[in-house]
Write a protein that holds these residues in place. Structure first.
Motif, short mmCIF file in Angstrom:
data_model
loop_
_atom_site.label_atom_id
_atom_site.label_comp_id
_atom_site.label_asym_id
_atom_site.label_seq_id
_atom_site.Cartn_x
_atom_site.Cartn_y
_atom_site.Cartn_z
N ALA A 1 45.41 39.08 41.69
CA ALA A 1 45.30 39.89 40.56
C ALA A 1 44.02 39.39 39.40
CB ALA A 1 46.37 40.52 39.53
N GLY A 2 44.21 38.11 39.16
CA GLY A 2 43.37 37.64 38.30
C GLY A 2 42.02 37.70 38.64
N GLY A 3 41.52 37.12 39.75
CA GLY A 3 40.04 37.25 39.97
C GLY A 3 39.70 36.09 40.34
N GLY A 4 40.14 35.14 39.79
CA GLY A 4 39.78 33.84 39.97
C GLY A 4 38.48 33.43 39.40
N THR A 5 37.74 32.22 39.87
CA THR A 5 36.31 31.94 39.60
C THR A 5 35.28 33.01 39.54
OG1 THR A 5 36.97 29.78 40.10
CG2 THR A 5 34.83 30.14 39.38
N GLY A 6 35.41 33.64 40.95
CA GLY A 6 34.56 34.70 41.37
C GLY A 6 34.63 35.86 40.23
N GLY A 7 35.92 36.46 39.96
CA GLY A 7 35.97 37.41 38.95
C GLY A 7 35.51 37.24 37.66
N LEU B 1 33.13 35.10 36.93
CA LEU B 1 31.64 35.08 37.26
C LEU B 1 31.08 36.28 37.02
CD1 LEU B 1 30.74 32.19 39.46
CD2 LEU B 1 29.92 32.19 37.09
N LEU B 2 31.61 37.24 37.66
CA LEU B 2 31.39 38.67 38.00
C LEU B 2 31.26 39.65 36.77
CD1 LEU B 2 30.06 39.99 40.40
CD2 LEU B 2 32.22 41.05 40.72
#
Lengths: 234, 220
Positions: free
Chosen positions: A8-14, A16-17
């Motif tokens: 759900a959180g999106g991590g690093t990619g999320g 950055l995006l």
């Protein structure tokens, strides 16, 4: 099961995006609007009037760049879908969703401007030539993507179905591009010879249309991302 | 990996034997396809040339394909058979290929039946290039069966998802149908088959894509 569990959180990619999506503020849209106005002035006053079609031919300066740019959101849906199937990150699903909506918008503009062109050039609004047929299929593919999304209740299942669909839908893009060569009976010309002034304006239009395309994807992604954080169902 | 072809055959044969006993999907597919032909013919103005024949046949086959894969997967889910198959020590890609092979077989039988009805009742003209026509339609069926099999599994069970399969499968199959229809018409007329290479490429991508994706997307 493999199909369950969305990050759900999106991590690093999320993260950055989301930072990238923050670029699409007033300055970005102001610059894009300015370039559109300059492009319109160039088309109106700095391009010759085509001998056979007259002023209607000028729609070509908009039609071709939009047609080229329409492949960008299609590719984003494909890439984001593939990454989603690999990593199950929610940001991929949001990005694919945003890009699919932009793909519908751009494909709609391509079809509408193409129909106006066709009426003037070939005397009819529509022909079932391979490129037109496959372009219509491309539009339908992404319309279905957008229509089906809210019909699938489970967020995990929806993301998986849309990711697989988005990856497979992209196969129509090379087919649209190469259709003129693969099916020679197509009414579309294989190549178009333009005057240098026409080419320059055409290339200029690629910039604002490209900015519009990327900006729409980014802005919509930001909306969807915020909506997900607020618990909205996409 | 060495056992994969044998596993595919065993699982596909299992699906076909079940279909032979229960007759759950094939009659629905054939009747659905023939109904499509009849409704179209009642509307009048049917183009019976090679291109018209390919278009009509494809319409009937798409109806049959969606009905067949949806019915087949629903029955397997209702009986819990899919869970049993997925729990066996067999690669899930192999399960996909077996289901694809079974669906393709059923679609081929349906295509034969619907084509025969079309030729007898409506005089659909395929011309001299029957083998080429059948080959182009057959190549198209491979892609349709792969997409149908994958999405019947991806959508999962549940009443809320019924009806979605047709929405998802039809546009994905549209490029295959466009290319296959045009190639079939050209071959029926004795010409070359434009886009047959594209059709093969689509088939390969759909089948390999389904094989690779199945493990990641199928759910009990």
């Amino acid at each position: 099961m493999a199909a369950s569990g969305v990050e759900a959180g999106g991590g690093t990619g999320g993260a950055l995006l989301r930072r990238w999506a923050g670029v699409f503020g007033p300055v970005y849209w102001g610059l894009t609007g300015l370039l559109v106005v300059v492009g319109l002035v160039l088309v109106a006053f700095f391009t010759p009037v085509e001998a056979e079609m007259g002023a209607v031919q000028k729609i070509f300066y908009f039609h071709l760049p939009v047609a080229v740019a329409a492949f960008v959101p299609c590719f984003v849906v494909f890439a984001a879908g593939a990454v989603y199937l690999w990593h199950r990150s929610a940001w991929c699903d949001d990005l694919a969703h945003a890009a699919a909506e932009v793909a519908v918008l751009f494909c709609s503009v391509v079809l509408l401007t193409g129909m106006i062109w066709a009426k003037e050039a070939w005397g009819q609004w529509w022909t079932w030539s391979p490129r037109l047929t496959l372009s219509l299929v491309l539009w339908l593919l992404y319309v279905v993507y957008v229509v089906v999304r809210p019909l699938i209740g489970s967020p995990q299942r929806r993301a998986v179905v849309c990711a697989v669909y988005g990856v497979m839908a992209f196969l129509d893009v090379p087919l649209v591009y190469f259709s003129v060569r693969l099916m020679p009976e197509d009414i579309h010309p294989g190549r178009v010879d333009l005057a240098p002034a026409m080419v320059r304006v055409l290339l200029f239009w690629m910039v604002p249309v490209g900015l519009l395309c990327v900006g729409f994807i980014g802005a919509r992604y930001r909306q969807l991302s915020v909506g997900r954080e607020c618990g909205e169902s996409a | 990996m060495m056992r994969a072809p044998a596993d595919i055959l065993v699982l596909a044969w299992k699906d076909l034997r079940l279909e032979g006993r229960a007759r759950a999907a094939l009659p629905t597919m054939v009747v659905g396809g023939v109904l499509f032909l009849v409704v179209l013919a009642m509307g009048g103005g049917v183009d019976r040339s090679g291109e018209g024949a390919a278009t009509i046949l494809w319409g009937a086959l798409l109806v049959a394909a969606v009905l067949g894969v949806e019915r087949g997967m629903a029955i397997e889910r209702e009986g819990g058979a899919l869970a049993g198959v997925l729990l066996t020590p067999v690669d899930r890609g192999v399960v996909f290929l077996a289901k694809f092979a079974a669906n393709l077989t059923l679609l081929a039988v349906t295509a034969l039946a619907v084509s025969a009805v079309g030729m007898v009742l409506f005089g659909l003209g395929i011309g001299g290039g029957t083998a080429g026509f059948a080959g182009a339609i057959g190549l198209g069926l491979v892609g349709v069966a792969a997409v149908g099999t994958l999405f019947a599994a991806v959508l999962g069970g549940g009443a809320g998802r019924r009806g979605l399969l047709v929405l998802l499968v039809l546009p994905l199959c549209a490029p295959v149908v466009v290319v296959s229809g045009r190639a079939a018409a050209a071959l029926a007329a004795g010409g070359g088959g434009p886009g047959l290479g594209v059709l093969v490429a689509f088939d390969v991508v759909y089948v390999v894509g389904g094989w690779l994706a199945f493990e990641h997307v199928v759910d009990l």
